[in-house]
Design an enzyme around this catalytic site. Structure first.
Site, PDB file in Angstrom:
ATOM      1  N   ASP A 189      32.519  55.678  24.308  1.00 52.55           N
ATOM      2  CA  ASP A 189      33.220  55.587  25.592  1.00 52.55           C
ATOM      3  C   ASP A 189      34.580  56.273  25.507  1.00 52.55           C
ATOM      4  O   ASP A 189      35.598  55.721  25.927  1.00 52.55           O
ATOM      5  CB  ASP A 189      33.382  54.125  26.021  1.00 52.55           C
ATOM      6  CG  ASP A 189      33.713  54.008  27.512  1.00 52.55           C
ATOM      7  OD1 ASP A 189      33.492  55.009  28.235  1.00 52.55           O
ATOM      8  OD2 ASP A 189      34.189  52.952  27.946  1.00 52.55           O
ATOM      9  N   GLY A 203      47.191  44.671  32.970  1.00 54.14           N
ATOM     10  CA  GLY A 203      46.103  45.005  33.887  1.00 54.14           C
ATOM     11  C   GLY A 203      44.812  44.405  33.394  1.00 54.14           C
ATOM     12  O   GLY A 203      44.787  43.699  32.383  1.00 54.14           O
ATOM     13  N   GLN A 204      43.724  44.686  34.113  1.00 53.49           N
ATOM     14  CA  GLN A 204      42.450  44.143  33.660  1.00 53.49           C
ATOM     15  C   GLN A 204      41.372  45.205  33.672  1.00 53.49           C
ATOM     16  O   GLN A 204      41.382  46.114  34.486  1.00 53.49           O
ATOM     17  CB  GLN A 204      42.053  42.916  34.485  1.00 53.49           C
ATOM     18  CG  GLN A 204      41.525  43.225  35.868  1.00 53.49           C
ATOM     19  CD  GLN A 204      41.169  41.946  36.609  1.00 53.49           C
ATOM     20  OE1 GLN A 204      41.822  40.920  36.435  1.00 53.49           O
ATOM     21  NE2 GLN A 204      40.152  42.005  37.448  1.00 53.49           N
ATOM     22  N   GLY A 205      40.474  45.081  32.698  1.00 49.82           N
ATOM     23  CA  GLY A 205      39.346  45.994  32.594  1.00 49.82           C
ATOM     24  C   GLY A 205      38.068  45.225  32.857  1.00 49.82           C
ATOM     25  O   GLY A 205      38.084  44.127  33.400  1.00 49.82           O
ATOM     26  N   LYS A 216      44.914  41.154  24.229  1.00 56.98           N
ATOM     27  CA  LYS A 216      43.742  41.397  25.075  1.00 56.98           C
ATOM     28  C   LYS A 216      42.968  40.082  25.149  1.00 56.98           C
ATOM     29  O   LYS A 216      42.489  39.590  24.120  1.00 56.98           O
ATOM     30  CB  LYS A 216      42.891  42.498  24.427  1.00 56.98           C
ATOM     31  CG  LYS A 216      41.721  42.966  25.258  1.00 56.98           C
ATOM     32  CD  LYS A 216      41.067  44.169  24.568  1.00 56.98           C
ATOM     33  CE  LYS A 216      39.916  44.726  25.357  1.00 56.98           C
ATOM     34  NZ  LYS A 216      39.357  45.933  24.735  1.00 56.98           N
TER      35      LYS A 216
END
Length: 1007
Positions: A815, A694-696, A717
């Site tokens: 975070d 997936g992507q962030g 990543k």
């Protein structure tokens, strides 16, 4: 008049001694002042003026020096007057007094002779053998006299510590005690001088002749000495104003002491130096005339000094013991040590650190029985004149006095690890009886108490049985030490974490661990005792915990009480806080391992069990709730998703035709800088990509197999290719390396970084493979229901351990949320990931949008300075979400977030509001909260001023919801509620600390 005469004369003689010996020390250190070098020839023509020229040590003397000289002159005048009176009164004196005065006169003569001889020897040393200070050092090494350097240093340290301790004691002591101490020490010094004078008389005249010959030789040599050399030595003298002296002068300026105290101190110093130098002079002159510096003799000297200083210490401590029986000498010593600035600590010679005084003595003794013999003749020690009983007492006191020092040297923190291994065998020899002697146990210093060895743990029950007052005192000192140790930089903490032993951990490196354990401190002797004591201790702690839990239970029943539970019981909380942080960490780590073993396949079953506890009405409530809090995470940050299908891959643009947009910089980077992943491609010639995760915001993540590591699975990543993202990626890389280095055994649940590389101008980070994040776990298993309390307990333990490591490395994650917490296949182990927002604790820029909004602490929103507390707040919000499946504070804006937090905890304290940079956005002049909401009809903003906000949200009701819980789980949920209450304090200063959280009943007690 006759009565007061002898003491004043004696004082005068001692002052002279102190002055002379101080000068001789300076000369020995190579401090030749300008005046001295100019007056050299004149001095040799007229010998009488030697002392006067020596007094003019520095041209520009400080004010204190002038004062001292002034006093000195007056004393000389008094001295002369008294001599005249003495001559007239001598007939009336008793024979005993006359002999005393004769002795003193003789002593003065001898001192003058000694000073002359010393000067000659020093001159010879200055030119014949040594050209510069460096030469002196080299020569010391050649002659095999490493010990001599050691001795000088020790003498210096000894002086320092003695003056320090005497100053602290001096303040407490009564004046008449001082006088008695003075008298005692004077009488002792008289005995010693008598011994010395006898010795000197017995010396043959031949030796004096030899010395004269030496003197004439050195005179000639000195005349021929080149001026350049002299200037060199002057420069060095200027540079090397010996630090101890400088420090002493500073102390004198800093502390305005009473004249009596000052006199006593100066006398003491004089005596110490005198004792050190005088017996050695004759021996030295003999040696130098033969021009053979034998290391044996040096060793002898060093022993002499050492033995003398030890006796002196023991004497002093004896006097102290008589004066104040309450304060144990060990405490005194240790406190002195703690106050010494840490920067000075490393400056000791490594050799000295490695051997404890007792061992050193032993090894020396075995090396030279002959020397031993000679020493016994040479040092007429006062302890020999004591009665056997008193001698024994002084010996034990001596041991006590030395103990804190030895402990400090032997504590794992100050010693390199390989030293520990080497020393262990030696420590076995050091009589075990002594080690466990009661005196020693009594004098356990606070530092020792903090040390990590199992010994400490085994003894703790014994410590608990002390009187309440003493326990209190020790507790206070411990907390002070803890505070101090916290403030000392993270570096030491990091090193400590490496040395720490994890007894329970069944890790691969267990063999290594066992070795370390056996070699650390001297805990080999009583393992059986330790086990018994530990069981007793565990039992005791369990009882305490139960008591606390009972108390919390009753508090929890009254759901409106927010948090006074923690401060309300200082006694029980301090008692439960008695184990050291390291024990707690070990216990928690063991718990996590146990949970992992027991629940390999039970995760889904436990979640289903929780579903079954829910009643039917729950569903209606949940649908309403859903409307209130839209799921902002539906398709957003699924960075490490467990599954991937072709539809998702196609959506992400994988496998598309590269020719579609020829205007792009590169075909492998899309318009937003994301890397275009191709399934089946090989990254960095070794990572075979087989899946897309997936992507962030910063990157996209792929799954790959490492061809270089037997197809081990990894997560890669790939950071976006733009300047800001690259910078963020490099920062993340730096923090990950720091965290991984600080946690080599992987105990603290932060994601492991394997390596990094560049691929097509994209920074790529290679991580351990983890199946999914907690957001996905909640979605898949616990939607609107949450996870089982067992899982939540284990996850909370692991998150607190991660926070502990972050704090050790001075890092804020900034975070923490379920999306950034990954779990393994069996959902038993979690890892904190995504350090893209992390920062060093010192670089905490005030920005109202740090941390994802739902997990943002109130201090960030109002613009107050923040620290590790922001991560603790985020963890609290996450734990609530894990258990309930609902977001705790689903605020639409920062203002709404404050409103929701205050609905739970009441109005924010005014003291805290005032410190906020953005307070005006949310509070008016009178610090009333301005709630900004959008009118449902007109859709305009309307401001509601709220002067008081009462807590309306019931945390316990939300946690339990509609579940019918069995008793054990109900108890656990009450504990979770209490923990969350303490984590979610609006004021970060009142928020629970990581150590306290790890000791909370929710974490400690199994279900």
């Amino acid at each position: 008049m006759a009565a007061t005469e002898p003491p004043s004369l004696r004082e005068q003689a001692e002052m002279d001694d102190a002055d002379n010996s101080e000068k001789s020390v300076n000369e020995e250190n190579g401090e030749v002042s300008e005046d001295q070098s100019q007056n050299k020839h004149s001095r040799h023509k007229k010998k009488k003026h030697k002392h006067r020229s020596k007094h003019k040590k520095h041209k520009h003397s400080s004010e204190e020096d002038r004062d001292k000289k002034h006093k000195h002159k007056h004393k000389h005048k008094k001295h002369k007057r008294k001599e005249v009176i003495e001559a007239s009164d001598k007939e009336g004196l008793s024979p005993a007094k006359r002999t005393k005065l004769d002795d003193l006169a003789l002593l003065e003569d001898l001192e003058k002779q000694r000073a002359l001889i010393k000067a000659e020897l020093d001159n010879e040393l200055m030119e014949g053998k040594v050209q510069s200070g460096m030469g002196l050092i080299l020569q010391g090494y050649e002659s095999g006299s490493e010990e001599e350097g050691e001795i000088h240093e020790k003498a210096r340290n000894g002086n320092r510590s003695s003056t320090r301790s005497s100053s602290t004691r001096g303040k407490l002591e009564i004046t008449d005690n001082k006088n008695s101490a003075k008298k005692r020490s004077k009488s002792r010094s008289k005995e010693r001088t008598r011994h010395r004078s006898d010795k000197r008389k017995s010396k043959g005249a031949g030796e004096m002749l030899r010395e004269k010959a030496n003197r004439s030789k050195s005179k000639e040599r000195r005349k021929s000495k080149s001026p350049s050399k002299r200037s060199k030595s002057q420069d060095q003298a200027r540079k090397s104003k010996s630090p101890p002296l400088r420090r002493r002068s500073q102390e004198k300026v800093g502390k305005a002491r009473s004249p009596a105290e000052e006199k006593m101190k100066s006398e003491e110093k004089g005596k110490i130096k005198d004792r050190k130098k005088s017996p050695i002079v004759n021996e030295r002159s003999r040696d130098r005339s033969k021009k053979s510096k034998s290391p044996v003799d040096l060793r002898d000297k060093s022993k002499d000094r050492r033995s003398r200083s030890k006796e002196r210490k023991s004497k002093r401590s004896e006097i102290d013991k008589e004066k104040k029986p309450i304060k144990s000498p060990s405490k005194d010593a240790s406190s002195g040590k703690e106050n010494r600035s840490p920067s000075r600590r490393p400056g000791r010679s490594p050799k000295r650190r490695s051997l404890s005084p007792k061992l050193r003595d032993k090894s020396r003794r075995s090396r030279s029985p002959l020397l031993n013999d000679r020493r016994s003749k040479q040092s007429k020690s006062p302890s020999r004149t004591l009665s056997p009983g008193r001698r024994a007492k002084s010996r034990s006191l001596e041991r006590k006095r030395r103990e804190p020092e030895r402990r400090r040297l032997s504590s794992p923190r100050t010693r390199p690890r390989d030293d520990i291994l080497g020393r262990c065998e030696r420590s076995k020899d050091a009589s075990p009886i002594n080690r466990w002697s009661p005196t020693r146990r009594r004098s356990r210093s606070p530092i020792r108490r903090r040390s990590r060895s199992p010994l400490r743990r085994s003894r703790s029950p014994r410590r608990r049985s002390r009187s309440p007052r003493r326990r209190d005192r020790s507790r206070r000192s411990r907390s002070r030490l803890r505070r101090r140790s916290r403030s000392r930089g993270g570096h030491r903490r990091r090193s400590r974490s490496k040395v720490k032993e994890d007894k329970f951990k069944g890790s691969l490196s267990e063999g290594m661990k066992v070795e370390q354990e056996s070699s650390s401190d001297d805990n080999l002797e009583d393992f059986d005792v330790e086990e018994e004591d530990e069981e007793a201790l565990i039992e005791q702690r369990r009882i305490q915990r139960q008591a606390i839990v009972q108390k919390y239970k009753y508090l929890a029943e009254d759901s409106n009480i927010s948090v006074p539970s923690e401060p309300s019981s200082p006694q029980s909380s301090t008692r439960s806080r008695s184990p050291s942080p390291d024990d707690i960490l070990e216990r928690v780590a063991a718990d996590v391992k146990e949970y992992e073993r027991e629940n390999v396949d039970t995760f889904e079953a436990s979640v289903k069990a929780k579903h079954n506890l829910m009643t039917v009405e729950q569903n209606n409530g949940s649908s309403q709730k859903k409307i209130l809090a839209p799921d902002m995470f539906t398709e957003s940050d699924d960075m490490f998703a467990a599954y991937f299908d072709s539809a998702r891959l196609r959506a992400a643009g994988i496998g598309k035709d590269f020719k579609e947009n020829p205007n792009l910089r590169d075909n492998w980077t899309d318009a937003e800088g994301y890397y275009r992943v191709n399934i089946g491609e090989v990254l960095d010639k070794r990572y075979n990509v087989y899946g897309y995760t997936g992507q962030g915001v910063f990157s996209n993540v792929v799954r790959a197999r490492d061809n270089a590591r037997a197809n081990q699975e990894v997560a890669v990543k790939i950071i976006r290719n733009n300047e800001l993202m690259q910078k963020t990626g490099l920062k993340e890389l730096e923090f990950l390396k720091k965290l991984n280095d600080a946690d080599p055994d992987d105990k603290f649940h932060c994601l492991r970084l394997f390596r990094h590389f560049y691929h097509k101008q994209h920074l790529c980070l290679v991580f351990e493979p983890l199946s999914m994040n907690l957001r996905e776990v909640l979605k898949k298993y616990g939607k609107d229901v949450g996870l089982h309390i067992k899982a939540v307990r284990s996850y909370s333990q692991q998150l607190f351990l991660a926070l502990k490591l972050l704090k050790r490395c001075n890092i804020l994650h900034a975070d923490i949320k379920p999306d950034n917490i990954l779990v393994n296949e069996s959902k038993t182990i979690l890892k904190l990931c995504d350090f893209g927002s992390a920062s060093h604790v010192a670089d905490n820029d005030i920005t109202p949008y740090l941390v994802s909004r739902f997990y943002r602490a109130p201090e960030i929103i109002i613009g107050k300075s923040y620290d590790y507390g922001i991560d603790m707040w985020s963890v609290g919000c996450t734990l609530y979400e894990l258990y309930t499946g609902k977001i705790l504070f689903p605020g639409k804006t920062n203002n709404h977030m404050l409103k929701l937090a205050m609905d739970l905890k009441g109005k924010m304290p005014n003291k805290m509001i005032r410190k906020g940079v953005f307070k005006d956005q949310h509070f008016d002049q009178n610090l009333n909260f301005m709630y900004i909401e959008v009118d449902k009809v007109t859709e305009r903003e309307k401001v509601t001023v709220m002067s008081t906000i009462n807590p309306t949200k019931d945390l316990l009701a939300d946690l339990i919801g509609c579940q019918r819980l069995p008793e054990d789980q109900r108890k656990k949920v009450h504990q979770l509620k209490d923990l969350l209450d303490q984590i979610l304090m609006l004021d970060p200063a009142k928020r629970i600390s990581i150590n306290q959280a790890l000791q909370h009943a929710f974490i400690q007690e199994k279900i």
